[in-house]
Structures are given as structure tokens and as C-alpha cells.
Design a protein around this motif. Structure first.
Motif, PDB file in Angstrom:
ATOM      1  N   ALA A 147       0.831  -1.203   0.000  1.00  0.00           N
ATOM      2  CA  ALA A 147       0.000   0.000   0.000  1.00  0.00           C
ATOM      3  C   ALA A 147       0.871   1.261   0.000  1.00  0.00           C
ATOM      4  O   ALA A 147       0.610   2.217  -0.740  1.00  0.00           O
ATOM      5  N   ASN A 148       1.914   1.255   0.813  1.00  0.00           N
ATOM      6  CA  ASN A 148       2.783   2.429   0.879  1.00  0.00           C
ATOM      7  C   ASN A 148       3.592   2.606  -0.411  1.00  0.00           C
ATOM      8  O   ASN A 148       3.870   3.733  -0.829  1.00  0.00           O
ATOM      9  N   THR A 149       3.949   1.487  -1.035  1.00  0.00           N
ATOM     10  CA  THR A 149       4.651   1.567  -2.314  1.00  0.00           C
ATOM     11  C   THR A 149       3.759   2.196  -3.379  1.00  0.00           C
ATOM     12  O   THR A 149       4.207   3.032  -4.174  1.00  0.00           O
ATOM     13  N   ALA A 150       2.475   1.814  -3.379  1.00  0.00           N
ATOM     14  CA  ALA A 150       1.531   2.404  -4.333  1.00  0.00           C
ATOM     15  C   ALA A 150       1.387   3.909  -4.112  1.00  0.00           C
ATOM     16  O   ALA A 150       1.329   4.692  -5.068  1.00  0.00           O
ATOM     17  N   TYR A 151       1.327   4.302  -2.842  1.00  0.00           N
ATOM     18  CA  TYR A 151       1.250   5.743  -2.531  1.00  0.00           C
ATOM     19  C   TYR A 151       2.493   6.471  -3.020  1.00  0.00           C
ATOM     20  O   TYR A 151       2.414   7.535  -3.656  1.00  0.00           O
ATOM     21  N   LEU A 152       3.673   5.910  -2.731  1.00  0.00           N
ATOM     22  CA  LEU A 152       4.905   6.599  -3.108  1.00  0.00           C
ATOM     23  C   LEU A 152       5.028   6.695  -4.627  1.00  0.00           C
ATOM     24  O   LEU A 152       5.516   7.706  -5.158  1.00  0.00           O
ATOM     25  N   ARG A 153       4.555   5.659  -5.330  1.00  0.00           N
ATOM     26  CA  ARG A 153       4.584   5.727  -6.790  1.00  0.00           C
ATOM     27  C   ARG A 153       3.660   6.842  -7.290  1.00  0.00           C
ATOM     28  O   ARG A 153       4.022   7.595  -8.209  1.00  0.00           O
ATOM     29  N   ALA A 154       2.477   6.965  -6.676  1.00  0.00           N
ATOM     30  CA  ALA A 154       1.551   8.031  -7.069  1.00  0.00           C
ATOM     31  C   ALA A 154       2.163   9.394  -6.776  1.00  0.00           C
ATOM     32  O   ALA A 154       2.013  10.347  -7.569  1.00  0.00           O
ATOM     33  N   ARG A 155       2.876   9.509  -5.679  1.00  0.00           N
ATOM     34  CA  ARG A 155       3.552  10.766  -5.339  1.00  0.00           C
ATOM     35  C   ARG A 155       4.628  11.090  -6.364  1.00  0.00           C
ATOM     36  O   ARG A 155       4.744  12.237  -6.827  1.00  0.00           O
ATOM     37  N   TYR A 156       5.415  10.096  -6.702  1.00  0.00           N
ATOM     38  CA  TYR A 156       6.467  10.280  -7.705  1.00  0.00           C
ATOM     39  C   TYR A 156       5.875  10.709  -9.043  1.00  0.00           C
ATOM     40  O   TYR A 156       6.375  11.652  -9.686  1.00  0.00           O
ATOM     41  N   ASP A 157       4.795  10.059  -9.451  1.00  0.00           N
ATOM     42  CA  ASP A 157       4.162  10.410 -10.724  1.00  0.00           C
ATOM     43  C   ASP A 157       3.645  11.846 -10.710  1.00  0.00           C
ATOM     44  O   ASP A 157       3.718  12.552 -11.728  1.00  0.00           O
ATOM     45  N   ALA A 158       3.127  12.277  -9.564  1.00  0.00           N
ATOM     46  CA  ALA A 158       2.569  13.632  -9.466  1.00  0.00           C
ATOM     47  C   ALA A 158       3.657  14.698  -9.437  1.00  0.00           C
ATOM     48  O   ALA A 158       3.467  15.810  -9.948  1.00  0.00           O
ATOM     49  N   LEU A 159       4.808  14.382  -8.842  1.00  0.00           N
ATOM     50  CA  LEU A 159       5.857  15.384  -8.665  1.00  0.00           C
ATOM     51  C   LEU A 159       6.904  15.397  -9.772  1.00  0.00           C
ATOM     52  O   LEU A 159       7.425  16.456 -10.125  1.00  0.00           O
TER      53      LEU A 159
END
Length: 513
Positions: A147-159
Motif C-alpha cells: 500500500a505504501n509503495t503504491a502511494y509513493l509511486r503516485a507521489r512520484y508520478d505527481a511530482l
């Protein structure tokens, strides 16, 4: 529970060191501006005032015997150079699975403003060696689990496609993450899923050194800087203010000025309340103390070159996000892990046990009670933190550094933070961040709150100049654009200006490589 207190920071300070001068009672009693507190905020404002209004008489008053010894002191904070490159609390997850980045963008914009002013001072020779207060240290975010990996990937994609964050790297490969930060992967269970992002644009900042450099420069330009001066009262005097000062030797003085800035960290709330300005009514403070584990063993510290931020526990305040940081203080490389939150009623590390109870007034009682009602998880979290054993602290460290050896780490007490409480929709709200409170006529301003604080000091003080000196700001703007070339513009909206600005500040501050 015992703690090893951090020793005073050794080594030289960058630029001119503030010299001893006679106390306020020996000089003129009237000033154009009185700045209360000898930390990074007052230092930044003093330096800016010497740029835009060099003929003003300005005095800085610090309670302690040395400058930059509370929250600005290097072992009282993580020196992150907050740029939102790694701090996950600036990028909350949205209900649709995406990530909100507006706070991160705002923080990074402010950080770029600070870099520009510091670069100007280096280029002009006012601060001769920037490496004494700022050094390149990559910033990383690190998570575990699906779950945290999915969040961090979404953060990376957004930034990663945003102009301010380009160059950010992403990986779930253990080997790659180990290249970035070997301590994260050494000894880790190979079946554990991990992910990380890395930005080479990160820095480590010694804000104590920077504070002394700025005040040394300001003093060279005519600003009076006094230590051992406790401000007891601030009250209206005609169109200005009367500041009552007690000197360390037992004497006293009364200073008068048309403008007062209260930048005394946690101590600012009491003086704001004493000022009696209506804009200060309803504000309260919630103090949070902190501790860190520190490693000064060279063979360990040399293997880690990064500031690695993880995710906060449920109920934890944003300032308690765990992180494993490289620190460079007076030329010494060390590691810092924490913070471990705690509670103390003091508003400053060297404050009084009565700070919290004496701050409660009829106008802020309801907001403070509302915050207590709505933040039970925070209270629970603080109780758990206070009761932690050394082994439990080491277990938290080993989430980041599995092979950490107990004998390599000492517990130190960090600075005190006072989170802002103010009126809100449900009676009160606990605010994590900084709050500039100023009188309607601009004659007095106080800075409350904590992170990102020091990293955004220049932008915050430029905002103060606009709010408190509206009749002068137009005349000051040409000079402000010289010292901060992006003044009045957003770097995120002008990629050519952004590229030029980053290249210039990177070269001036010696952050390349």
C-alpha cells in the motif's frame, strides 16, 4: 529517563561573528525597529532590512548568552533544508488514489527564495564560505509494503513532471536503493517490499551557523545585536511600541520603536498576547518536545549520504515523521535519527514549566479545549512516545537501518516546538506550519509555529515586509529584485527563470557534485 545533552556547536562560524557591544541602556533608547529573538527569523529580517533601508537604526535582542541556540541550533533540528523533496506529510493521499502536491509546490517555491538570498550574500562576499552552513545531501523518501509503495509511486508520478521536482528518481529495486543509501538495505529481510525516491538537489543546512553569519553581517552594517536581554513586556506607546528589557547583569532598559518583530520561537506567543493587538486574540500553543538518536562513529556516518524520510505513525504530528539524516556540523559528519516526540509545558528548550499554563487566556480557552477534544490520537501517541524504552527507540531506528548497533547511538534532546492553535470551524484547530500574525497597522508582527520554518525564512520575512510596510514596499522592490531575482514571480510558472535561478544558486552555494 535520561538524555545526553548536545554540546555547544564547535568550530568557526561563516562570515563575520557578532561582537560584544554595550547593552541597550548604554545606547539610544529609540530605534526604527526592534527585533526580539536571536534565531534565524530575526537574523533574516535584520539582514533584509540592511539591504532595503540601510539608514534605519535596528536592534536585535536575544535572551540567551549566545545566538541561534534554540530551534536554530544544529542539533535541535534535522537541518533538512525543507524543499518538499522527501517530506511525505506535504503530499497527502487523495481519496481518488492520487496525491495532492500544492503544499509541496508552495514549500519548494519558498525554499528557492531562501537559496537566492543566500546566493546573493555569497556572491557579494558578505558570506565568504557557504559550505560552513549548507552542503549537498540527497533527499529520499522510503516506504515498506504494497500500500505504501503504491502511494509513493503516485507521489512520484505527481511530482516528477513538475518543473520544481524534475530529476527525482524512483526505484523498488533493492540493489538500486542500496546504491543510494546502503544502510537501508544492509541486513534487511530480502522478502520485504521496499520503495524509494531520491532527489540529488537536497541539502543539509546548519541554521545556527547561518544565523550567526547573518547577524554578524547585519552588525557590520550597523545593526545592534545584544545577548543576555530578556524582553519582559511589549506595549503600545503612541503610534509605536515600548519594549521593556531586563539585562543579564540585573539592569533594565526601555526601548521605543515604531516597529517590533517578535521572532523568539515558542516565546513569541506570550509577547504577542502581551501586545494586546486584536489580531492576536484566540491564538494558543501546543508544545511538543523531541529527541534524536545521534551517531558520530565515522565508519557508519561515512556510509550514509542522504536524508531519508518515512511515514508518520497514525495520530502522530507531521513534525514527528521519522527520518535518518546525514548532518554536517562544523565540518563533522554524523547521522541523526528521530524524532521521538514527547511533551513538556515549556515553550522553549530553556523556557519555564509555567509557559503553557500562563499562555491560557479567556480568548483562547475554547480553541484549546476544542483541539484537546479533537486530537485524542495525538495525545495517545505522545503518551506512548514518552514511555518508550531505549530498545523501542532502537527498534524504530532499525526499520530504517536494520544493522544499527546500540553502542553507536546516543540520545540527545532536540529543540522545543510550539504548534499553533487558533479559532476554527469546530471551535479550534491545531495548525502544523508557520503563522505570521501582525497588527492591522503593521507596527508589530509575530511568527508562530514550526516546520518548515527556517528553510522558508526569507520568503516569510519578505511577506512580512509586504504586510507591515505597504507604504514602503514599492520603493524597496527594485532592491529586493536584486537580492531575490524571482521576487514577485513564481518559478514554477517560468521554466527559463527556474533553470537560470537553480543554476546560479547551485554554483554560488557550491551545491554541485
Amino acid at each position: 529517563m535520561s538524555a545526553t545533552q548536545p554540546a555547544p556547536t564547535p568550530g568557526p562560524t561563516p562570515g563575520p561573528t557578532p561582537r560584544a557591544v554595550p547593552g541597550p541602556a548604554a545606547g539610544p533608547q529609540r530605534y526604527d525597529a526592534v527585533l526580539i529573538g536571536g534565531g534565524i527569523m530575526s537574523a533574516t529580517l535584520a539582514a533584509l532590512l540592511t539591504e532595503v533601508q540601510p539608514d534605519w537604526s535596528v536592534v536585535v535582542l536575544e535572551k540567551l548568552s549566545a545566538l541561534g541556540q534554540e530551534s536554530s541550533a544544529p542539533w535541535h533540528n534535522a537541518g533538512t533544508g525543507h524543499a518538499a523533496l522527501c517530506e511525505l506529510n506535504y503530499t497527502p493521499a487523495r481519496s481518488d488514489g492520487g496525491v495532492e502536491i500544492s503544499k509541496a509546490v508552495s514549500v519548494n517555491e519558498s525554499w528557492q527564495v531562501s537559496r537566492q538570498f543566500w546566493a546573493h550574500l555569497v556572491e557579494s562576499g558578505a558570506i565568504p564560505d557557504p559550505t560552513r552552513f549548507i552542503n549537498p545531501v540527497p533527499h529520499m523518501s522510503f516506504v515498506r509494503g504494497d500500500a505504501n509503495t503504491a502511494y509513493l509511486r503516485a507521489r512520484y508520478d505527481a511530482l516528477s513532471d513538475h518543473p520544481l521536482f524534475r530529476g527525482m528518481e524512483w526505484s523498488t529495486e533493492r540493489g538500486r536503493i542500496g546504491e543510494w543509501a546502503p544502510l537501508l538495505t544492509d541486513g534487511r529481510d530480502p522478502s520485504e517490499r521496499i520503495a524509494a525516491t531520491r532527489s540529488a538537489a537536497g541539502t543539509d543546512v546548519d541554521f545556527g551557523e547561518l544565523t550567526r553569519a547573518l547577524l554578524g553581517l547585519a552588525q557590520q552594517r550597523g545593526v545592534q545585536v545584544h545577548t543576555g536581554r530578556t524582553v519582559k513586556d511589549v506595549k503600545r506607546s503612541g503610534t509605536g511600541w515600548e519594549v521593556s528589557v531586563r539585562e543579564a547583569g540585573g539592569g533594565s532598559a526601555t526601548l521605543r520603536a515604531p516597529f517590533v518583530f517578535v521572532g523568539s520561537g515558542g516565546g513569541a506567543l506570550h509577547l504577542l498576547q502581551r501586545s494586546g493587538i486584536p489580531e492576536g486574540r484566540g491564538f494558543g500553543g501546543f508544545p511538543v518536545s523531541g529527541q534524536f538518536l545521534r551517531c558520530r562513529r565515522p565508519e557508519v556516518a561515512q556510509r550514509h549520504s542522504a536524508k531519508v524520510y518515512g511515514q508518520a505513525e497514525v495520530g502522530a504530528p507531521p513534525m514527528s515523521v521519522p527520518h535518518l539524516d546525514t548532518r554536517i556540523v562544523a565540518g563533522e559528519r554524523a547521522l541523526l535519527f528521530g524524532p521521538y516526540a514527547g511533551f513538556s509545558p515549556r515553550f522553549l528548550k530553556q523556557g519555564a514549566l509555567t509557559d503553557l499554563p500562563f499562555s491560557i487566556r479567556p480568548d483562547n480557552l475554547l480553541p484549546m479545549l476544542a483541539v484537546a477534544r479533537d486530537n485524542v490520537p495525538l495525545t495517545t501517541y505522545l503518551v506512548k512516545q514518552v514511555l518508550q524504552s531505549r530498545e523501542q527507540r532502537l527498534e524504530a531506528l532499525r526499520v530504517f537501518y536494520p544493522d544499527a548497533a546500540e553502542q553507536d547511538w546516543e540520545l540527545i534532546t532536540a529543540g522545543q516546538r510550539v504548534q499553533v492553535i487558533k479559532k476554527g470551524p469546530r471551535g479550534g484547530v491545531l495548525q502544523f506550519g508557520t503563522e505570521l500574525v501582525h497588527a492591522g497597522d503593521g507596527s508589530i508582527a509575530a511568527l508562530l509555529g514550526a516546520s518548515p520554518g527556517a528553510s522558508t525564512a526569507v520568503d516569510v520575512m519578505l511577506n512580512l515586509l509586504r504586510k507591515c510596510f505597504p507604504s514602503r514596499i514599492e520603493a524597496w522592490e527594485p532592491r529586493l529584485r536584486e537580492v531575490v531575482p524571482s521576487y514577485g514571480r513564481k518559478l514554477s510558472e517560468d521554466e527559463d527563470l527556474l533553470s537560470a535561478t537553480v543554476a546560479r544558486t547551485t554554483e554560488a552555494l557550491q551545491l554541485a557534485g
